[in-house]
Design an enzyme around this catalytic site. Structure first.
Site, PDB file in Angstrom:
ATOM      1  N   ARG A  51       0.851  -1.184   0.000  1.00  0.00           N
ATOM      2  CA  ARG A  51       0.000   0.000   0.000  1.00  0.00           C
ATOM      3  C   ARG A  51       0.889   1.236   0.000  1.00  0.00           C
ATOM      4  NH1 ARG A  51       1.920   2.088   3.716  1.00  0.00           N
ATOM      5  NH2 ARG A  51       0.812   4.010   3.319  1.00  0.00           N
ATOM      6  N   GLY A  52       0.240   2.395  -0.169  1.00  0.00           N
ATOM      7  CA  GLY A  52       1.013   3.629  -0.295  1.00  0.00           C
ATOM      8  C   GLY A  52       1.177   3.910  -1.782  1.00  0.00           C
ATOM      9  N   ALA A  53       0.963   5.182  -2.169  1.00  0.00           N
ATOM     10  CA  ALA A  53       0.876   5.516  -3.594  1.00  0.00           C
ATOM     11  C   ALA A  53       2.075   5.025  -4.405  1.00  0.00           C
ATOM     12  CB  ALA A  53       0.715   7.024  -3.743  1.00  0.00           C
ATOM     13  N   ARG A  91      -7.343  -0.363  -7.015  1.00  0.00           N
ATOM     14  CA  ARG A  91      -7.621   0.783  -6.122  1.00  0.00           C
ATOM     15  C   ARG A  91      -7.739   2.033  -7.008  1.00  0.00           C
ATOM     16  NH1 ARG A  91      -4.252   1.357  -0.816  1.00  0.00           N
ATOM     17  NH2 ARG A  91      -6.150   2.470  -0.266  1.00  0.00           N
ATOM     18  N   GLN A 196      -2.379   3.194   9.724  1.00  0.00           N
ATOM     19  CA  GLN A 196      -1.057   3.208   9.069  1.00  0.00           C
ATOM     20  C   GLN A 196      -0.032   3.989   9.881  1.00  0.00           C
ATOM     21  OE1 GLN A 196      -3.957   3.766   7.529  1.00  0.00           O
ATOM     22  NE2 GLN A 196      -3.942   3.137   5.382  1.00  0.00           N
ATOM     23  N   ASP A 237      -1.745  11.145  -2.724  1.00  0.00           N
ATOM     24  CA  ASP A 237      -2.110  10.025  -3.595  1.00  0.00           C
ATOM     25  C   ASP A 237      -2.393  10.493  -5.017  1.00  0.00           C
ATOM     26  OD1 ASP A 237      -2.930   9.159  -0.666  1.00  0.00           O
ATOM     27  OD2 ASP A 237      -2.453   7.390  -1.861  1.00  0.00           O
ATOM     28  N   ASN A 247      -5.283  12.867  -0.330  1.00  0.00           N
ATOM     29  CA  ASN A 247      -4.373  12.102   0.529  1.00  0.00           C
ATOM     30  C   ASN A 247      -5.222  11.390   1.576  1.00  0.00           C
ATOM     31  OD1 ASN A 247      -1.622  11.342   1.193  1.00  0.00           O
ATOM     32  ND2 ASN A 247      -1.875  12.500   3.078  1.00  0.00           N
ATOM     33  N   LYS A 248      -4.569  10.613   2.426  1.00  0.00           N
ATOM     34  CA  LYS A 248      -5.273   9.804   3.416  1.00  0.00           C
ATOM     35  C   LYS A 248      -6.299  10.622   4.187  1.00  0.00           C
ATOM     36  CE  LYS A 248      -5.006   6.295   3.891  1.00  0.00           C
ATOM     37  NZ  LYS A 248      -5.965   5.392   3.205  1.00  0.00           N
TER      38      LYS A 248
HETATM   39  O1  MRU Z   1      -4.593   3.623   1.741  1.00  0.00           O
HETATM   40  P1  MRU Z   1      -3.105   3.693   1.725  1.00  0.00           P
HETATM   41  O2  MRU Z   1      -2.466   3.244   2.966  1.00  0.00           O
HETATM   42  O3  MRU Z   1      -2.527   3.074   0.483  1.00  0.00           O
HETATM   43  O4  MRU Z   1      -2.903   5.258   1.643  1.00  0.00           O
HETATM   44  C1  MRU Z   1      -2.004   5.897   0.863  1.00  0.00           C
HETATM   45  C2  MRU Z   1      -1.036   6.577   1.696  1.00  0.00           C
HETATM   46  O5  MRU Z   1      -0.123   5.945   2.137  1.00  0.00           O
HETATM   47  C3  MRU Z   1      -1.160   7.966   2.059  1.00  0.00           C
HETATM   48  O6  MRU Z   1      -2.301   8.603   1.686  1.00  0.00           O
HETATM   49  C4  MRU Z   1       0.127   8.683   1.819  1.00  0.00           C
HETATM   50  O7  MRU Z   1       0.144   9.872   2.483  1.00  0.00           O
HETATM   51  C5  MRU Z   1       0.450   8.894   0.382  1.00  0.00           C
HETATM   52  S1  MRU Z   1       1.433   7.602  -0.191  1.00  0.00           S
HETATM   53  C6  MRU Z   1       3.039   8.208  -0.367  1.00  0.00           C
END
Ligand code: MRU
Length: 361
Positions: A51-53, A91, A196, A237, A247-248
């Site tokens: 996970r994570g962009a 996703r 996270q 993201d 973003n999250k």
């Molecule tokens: O849902 P996730 O854990 O895949 O979320 C994405 C993220 O990790 C965050 O939004 C993050 O700040 C950006 S990813 C570098």
């Protein structure tokens, strides 16, 4: 990144197998998950093993490479199309995933024959992962001067090396500052519902020896209001052409708080996260995840077993948007591999189109 004295990337390709750090098990267990097929890699993205962009972008590229390696000669083009559809459907929000699929597809299209197409897919996927890691390192160098000695930083979610191929975005300046002996301190919001912050960022910072405190999401405002936070540093993201940032979930709340209390709010992201084809944040698809993530929590119990427990009445229903949109007006600057970019459409376009002379902030 170094874990238990060994260098790792969050995701990599070995032969035709995608290997990745299984983020579902952290911080309690460090394990590598093997994904032998593009279908397995797509599943790892769906289940958030990766996970994570940036990391799902790298995984998506490698998944496309696996599809190219395994596609039969007779149905090569349709197999690639099918794999691209499957990976795109994992996703919806992070731009990097779509960017990686597009890049690998384009490299396949340009290849003169089947073997060249397979080679091009692997090389492109590897290049994207390498570029992602290099961008993280450069973001770290660009953002490090923003942090004074002993700076108190608040972040959100996990935008560190686990969320990238390596280095991370929001945490990269903190790692660079730590390496220069600046001793930053990081407030780590839990980032409910998946946690996270609690599970991944706290673990990463611990591995890097960075001082930090885990805080409840509900405590963020208090620390900002008390003047205990020098700046906010978050990842992204997807960033729209006008500078709106997905973003999250919880990021928008932090941006409003930062604005209210005149604290700088920085968004760290590589070029691959910017999306000129999305005019504003209103056009970004926000993933809505299952309600069980809100209604249940899971972790390690005192007797060292994994447990999942329900925290609400059995009949309670929940809503679970995974991301939110922060308007460009609340962003102080973007920290990118090319330096600081002001949150203005002209500056964003110039950066994305790789023009050398960037408009000044
Ligand atoms: O849902 P996730 O854990 O895949 O979320 C994405 C993220 O990790 C965050 O939004 C993050 O700040 C950006 S990813 C570098």
């Amino acid at each position: 990144m170094r874990v238990q004295g060994r260098s790792y990337r969050s995701v990599w390709l070995e032969g035709a197998v995608v290997r990745l750090i299984d983020q579902r098990l952290l911080p309690h267990q460090f394990a590598i998950l093997d994904c032998p097929t593009s279908h397995d890699t797509a599943q790892a993205i769906v289940t958030m093993a990766v996970r994570g962009a940036g990391a799902i972008g790298a995984a998506a590229g490698f998944g496309m490479a696996q599809a190219a390696l395994g596609a039969p000669q007779g149905s090569f083009a349709s197999s690639i199309e099918q794999a691209a559809r499957m990976i795109r459907s994992t996703r919806p929000t992070a731009r990097d995933l779509f960017y990686a699929v597009e890049c690998v597809e384009a490299s396949i299209r340009q290849a003169p024959d089947l073997e060249a197409a397979r080679r091009a897919a692997v090389q492109t996927a590897q290049r994207l992962a390498d570029e992602n890691a290099a961008a993280g390192e450069q973001i770290g160098l660009a953002g490090e001067p923003l942090l004074q000695d002993g700076a108190n930083v608040m972040t959100q979610c996990n935008a560190g090396w686990l969320a990238f191929a390596d280095w991370g975005s929001a945490l990269a300046p903190i790692y660079q500052a730590q390496r220069r002996g600046k001793r930053p301190f990081v407030y780590v919001p839990e980032t409910r519902p998946r946690g996270q912050g609690a599970k991944l960022t706290a673990w990463e910072l611990g591995q890097e020896g960075v001082s930090h405190a885990l805080i409840a999401d509900t405590a963020c405002g208090t620390f900002i209001q008390r003047g205990e936070v020098d700046c906010l540093l978050v990842g992204a993201d997807r960033i729209a052409a006008n500078g709106d940032v997905a973003n999250k979930i919880g990021t928008y709340t932090l941006a409003v708080l930062a604005d209210r209390h005149h604290v700088p709010f920085y968004v760290a992201a590589p070029r691959s996260t910017f999306d000129l084809s999305t005019p504003t944040g209103a056009a970004i698809v926000i993933e809505e995840r299952g309600e069980e993530e809100v209604l249940w929590v899971w972790g390690r119990s005192a007797d060292d077993t994994w447990q999942r427990v329900q925290i609400s009445p059995a009949a309670t229903r929940a809503r679970n948007p995974a991301f939110d949109v922060t308007p460009a007006a609340l962003v102080t600057a973007f920290i990118t591999e090319a330096g600081l970019i002001p949150p203005r459409p002209d500056a964003i376009e110039a950066f994305v189109r790789r023009e050398t002379a960037l408009p000044s902030a």
